[in-house]
Scaffold this motif. Structure first.
Motif, short mmCIF file in Angstrom:
data_model
loop_
_atom_site.label_atom_id
_atom_site.label_comp_id
_atom_site.label_asym_id
_atom_site.label_seq_id
_atom_site.Cartn_x
_atom_site.Cartn_y
_atom_site.Cartn_z
N GLN A 3 -9.81 11.96 1.30
CA GLN A 3 -8.59 12.02 0.51
C GLN A 3 -7.73 10.78 0.82
OE1 GLN A 3 -9.40 14.90 2.60
NE2 GLN A 3 -10.70 15.44 0.87
N LEU A 4 -7.15 10.23 -0.23
CA LEU A 4 -6.37 9.00 -0.08
C LEU A 4 -4.99 9.19 -0.71
CD1 LEU A 4 -9.18 6.55 -1.23
CD2 LEU A 4 -8.55 7.10 1.12
N VAL A 5 -3.97 8.79 0.01
CA VAL A 5 -2.61 8.90 -0.50
C VAL A 5 -1.91 7.56 -0.33
CG1 VAL A 5 -0.40 10.06 -0.32
CG2 VAL A 5 -2.51 11.35 0.05
N GLU A 6 -1.53 6.96 -1.45
CA GLU A 6 -0.83 5.68 -1.41
C GLU A 6 0.68 5.89 -1.36
OE1 GLU A 6 -4.23 5.14 -4.54
OE2 GLU A 6 -2.75 6.66 -4.00
N LEU A 20 2.33 -1.89 0.74
CA LEU A 20 1.73 -0.62 0.33
C LEU A 20 0.93 -0.05 1.49
CD1 LEU A 20 0.35 -1.54 -3.21
CD2 LEU A 20 2.65 -0.81 -2.56
N SER A 21 0.94 1.27 1.56
CA SER A 21 0.15 1.97 2.58
C SER A 21 -0.79 2.94 1.91
CB SER A 21 1.07 2.74 3.53
OG SER A 21 1.94 1.88 4.21
N CYS A 22 -1.92 3.17 2.54
CA CYS A 22 -2.88 4.15 2.06
C CYS A 22 -3.37 4.96 3.26
CB CYS A 22 -4.05 3.48 1.38
SG CYS A 22 -5.37 4.62 0.90
N ALA A 23 -2.98 6.22 3.29
CA ALA A 23 -3.40 7.11 4.37
C ALA A 23 -4.66 7.84 3.96
CB ALA A 23 -2.28 8.09 4.69
N ALA A 24 -5.69 7.72 4.78
CA ALA A 24 -6.97 8.36 4.49
C ALA A 24 -7.16 9.57 5.39
CB ALA A 24 -8.10 7.36 4.70
N SER A 25 -7.72 10.63 4.83
CA SER A 25 -8.02 11.83 5.62
C SER A 25 -9.36 12.38 5.16
CB SER A 25 -6.92 12.86 5.47
OG SER A 25 -6.79 13.26 4.12
N THR A 69 -1.96 -9.73 1.85
CA THR A 69 -2.75 -9.56 3.07
C THR A 69 -3.11 -8.10 3.24
OG1 THR A 69 -1.61 -11.41 4.15
CG2 THR A 69 -2.83 -9.89 5.56
N ILE A 70 -4.39 -7.84 3.44
CA ILE A 70 -4.85 -6.47 3.69
C ILE A 70 -5.08 -6.31 5.18
CG2 ILE A 70 -7.30 -7.01 3.35
CD1 ILE A 70 -7.58 -4.24 1.99
N SER A 71 -4.76 -5.12 5.68
CA SER A 71 -4.99 -4.83 7.09
C SER A 71 -5.25 -3.34 7.25
CB SER A 71 -3.79 -5.25 7.95
OG SER A 71 -2.63 -4.53 7.56
N ARG A 72 -5.71 -2.96 8.43
CA ARG A 72 -5.96 -1.53 8.65
C ARG A 72 -5.57 -1.15 10.07
NH1 ARG A 72 -8.31 -3.54 12.39
NH2 ARG A 72 -10.49 -3.27 12.96
N ASP A 73 -5.23 0.13 10.22
CA ASP A 73 -4.92 0.71 11.52
C ASP A 73 -5.87 1.89 11.68
OD1 ASP A 73 -3.91 2.20 13.67
OD2 ASP A 73 -1.85 1.61 13.23
N THR A 74 -6.91 1.69 12.47
CA THR A 74 -7.92 2.73 12.60
C THR A 74 -7.38 3.97 13.31
OG1 THR A 74 -8.72 1.64 14.61
CG2 THR A 74 -9.84 1.10 12.55
N ALA A 75 -6.42 3.79 14.18
CA ALA A 75 -5.85 4.95 14.88
C ALA A 75 -5.11 5.87 13.91
CB ALA A 75 -4.90 4.49 15.98
N ASN A 77 -5.82 5.79 10.55
CA ASN A 77 -6.63 5.92 9.33
C ASN A 77 -5.85 5.44 8.11
OD1 ASN A 77 -8.94 6.90 10.57
ND2 ASN A 77 -8.35 9.04 10.27
N THR A 78 -5.20 4.32 8.28
CA THR A 78 -4.32 3.80 7.23
C THR A 78 -4.65 2.34 6.95
OG1 THR A 78 -2.55 5.32 7.83
CG2 THR A 78 -1.92 3.37 6.57
N VAL A 79 -4.61 2.01 5.67
CA VAL A 79 -4.82 0.64 5.22
C VAL A 79 -3.55 0.16 4.54
CG1 VAL A 79 -6.17 -0.86 3.70
CG2 VAL A 79 -7.28 0.99 4.94
#
Length: 121
Positions: A3-6, A20-25, A69-75, A77-79
């Motif tokens: 599931q993805l929530v922007e 922009l943020s995208c939280a993945a679950s 610029t795209i980046s991610r935070d694996t802790a 689960n957000t891009v």
């Protein structure tokens, strides 16, 4: 399932910035990469940027010319998509998407609902 929530869209003046943020679950641990796409009114959806969860591969659309610029935070689960020097033509609904398998290019498996970005001149 993933599931993805922007979030983070809004109205900004030309030349401004937005993040922009995208939280993945869900089953994010089995996914390969995340991407951002956008769709302007009357136009087809287009690729913006993508990143592997490992961070080892990043891809940008050529038309961006270094403004995003795209980046991610694996802790978390957000891009993220940091957008700068925004132009009115960047106005679009921005979607986050998840890809289960390589390569970075190609069809994405899961999509968010989108977040609207409007750039005024």
């Amino acid at each position: 399932q993933v599931q993805l929530v922007e979030s983070g869209g809004g109205l900004v003046q030309a030349g401004g910035s937005l993040r922009l943020s995208c939280a993945a679950s869900g089953r994010t641990s089995s996914s390969y990469a995340m991407g951002w796409f956008r769709q302007a009114p009357g136009k087809e959806r287009e690729f913006v940027a993508a990143i592997t969860w490992s961070g080892t591969m990043i891809s940008y659309a050529a038309y961006l010319k270094g403004r995003f610029t795209i980046s991610r935070d694996t802790a978390k689960n957000t891009v993220y998509l940091q957008m700068g020097s925004l132009k009115p033509e960047d106005t679009a609904l921005y979607y986050c998407a998840c890809k289960i398998n390589p390569p970075l290019a190609g069809a994405y498996n899961y999509w968010g609902q989108g977040t609207q970005v409007t750039v005024s001149s």
